[in-house]
Design a protein around this motif. Sequence first.
Motif, PDB file in Angstrom:
ATOM      1  N   SER A 227       0.817  -1.227   0.000  1.00  0.00           N
ATOM      2  CA  SER A 227       0.000   0.000   0.000  1.00  0.00           C
ATOM      3  C   SER A 227       0.846   1.269   0.000  1.00  0.00           C
ATOM      4  O   SER A 227       0.383   2.320  -0.389  1.00  0.00           O
ATOM      5  N   TYR A 228       2.123   1.170   0.444  1.00  0.00           N
ATOM      6  CA  TYR A 228       2.924   2.393   0.389  1.00  0.00           C
ATOM      7  C   TYR A 228       3.843   2.452  -0.835  1.00  0.00           C
ATOM      8  O   TYR A 228       4.705   3.316  -0.922  1.00  0.00           O
ATOM      9  N   SER A 229       3.631   1.550  -1.798  1.00  0.00           N
ATOM     10  CA  SER A 229       4.393   1.680  -3.050  1.00  0.00           C
ATOM     11  C   SER A 229       3.557   2.475  -4.056  1.00  0.00           C
ATOM     12  O   SER A 229       2.502   2.021  -4.505  1.00  0.00           O
ATOM     13  N   ARG A 233       0.339   1.199  -6.452  1.00  0.00           N
ATOM     14  CA  ARG A 233      -0.973   1.862  -6.359  1.00  0.00           C
ATOM     15  C   ARG A 233      -1.430   2.380  -7.706  1.00  0.00           C
ATOM     16  O   ARG A 233      -2.596   2.258  -8.059  1.00  0.00           O
TER      17      ARG A 233
END
Length: 462
Positions: A227-229, A233
Amino acid sequence: MARERKLQFPEGFLWGTASSAHQCEGGNVNNQWYRWEQQGRTLTGERSAVAANWWQQAERDFELAEQMENNALRLSLEWSRIEPEEGRWDESALERYRVLLSDLRRRHMTPLVTLHHFTDPLWFADRDGFAREENIRYFVRFVRFVVEHLRDLCSFWLTINEPNVYAFLGYLTGEFPPGEQRALRALHVLRNLMAAHVQAFYAIRELQPEGQIGYCLNYRLLEAACSYSPLDRVVAGLQETFFNWLALKLAEGERLPLPLRFALSAVPRAAGARDYHGINYYTRDLVAFDPRRPGELFGRRFPRPGAPMQDPGRGGYFGEVYPEGLYRVLHSVYRSTRGNKPLYVTEHGLNDVEDRLRPRAILEHLAMLHRAIREGLPVRGYFHWTLVDNFEWNEGWGAHFGLVELNPRTQERRPRPSASMFGEICRANAITESIVERYAPEAAATIFGPVTAAGSGARVLI
Ligand code: FCB
């Protein structure tokens, strides 16, 4: 004594199963899927042959649905039977459908009739089918013909099943006939299918003003693997836009994102052209950025590691069992359409030959659906895919989505435990504690919440 906890569904909620003509009828030898099978292009090389023999004996399975106290059943009409050659109508085929629809009504099951479920007559496919805008008129003429002849028996119509699957699998990945891999053409096919839906909508509206008319899309949750890439996303978002939301935008008559606006013309008269939204939901995928996959918009899809999985198929995995996904999809569709129409789950199911996950999966998906209703979403019915194992397109006979097991060779039927459980839910119009205890006790906490020290308490949720 504490009252039994239950999730009660609204009065008049529709309970049924979904099916399609080619997968169940057998003997369909005049459509493009038959040709695909003859050419040995299904993954297993298998053919639909007599399928579940519905052309002769669908009534035997309708009987099973009646025993399950289903009050609805979704089936499709096979265009290639009714119009085997361009402009020639086969009255005997139409008569068979009249018999089937009358039989359902006699059993107090509301028929939901799909007018196009993946199959095209050969004569239509050979003129490039929905790849040509001028061919839409053939489909609309067929729709007019059948609605004129069946409107006394049916008023609940689903124009086109999963335009997104038909367009992308047939013209982008090449997994479905005609087996092409041409991205721009896939987009045009999608646009033409949505235009065909809109034109069919107005044709039916004119012939049967009280009819309930919609279409359904396949909504696959596509989530960034990390989710933090930002790259994950972006590619997950792109895949979601193309697969899930483009068709909805076209059907809603909304403006498309910029580059697409140049490639695809808007569908005239789209806004307002449906009485409900049909939702087919099966699974979710994680998506990771992968520069080696331009054809998949640079995203590699895979199931969440460790997730409960449906049985795999020949072509790969059928996916994770993810009940919350249904809840999320219902909310997304509701939001994207500004809550303008009721929602129906027109398909949900799983490939599970041993019925090892199905009872719990049905219960948990229905609990999610119930949660959406409690939050005010107008969900009016649920159609489980499917009543009896049937011919699963490219997967042939290797997939088992039925509440009832079918041996296609002997045509013997054996209801799975899920069938009796589904019957109990339909009868009660509720998920009761006793049903959960008997079929999937391990799901009690996710369905009703943890039991408190004060006992199970009375919890009747509408
Ligand atoms: C859906 C199709 C249906 C069946 C199920 C498993 O995408 O509409 O015909 O193949 O998947």
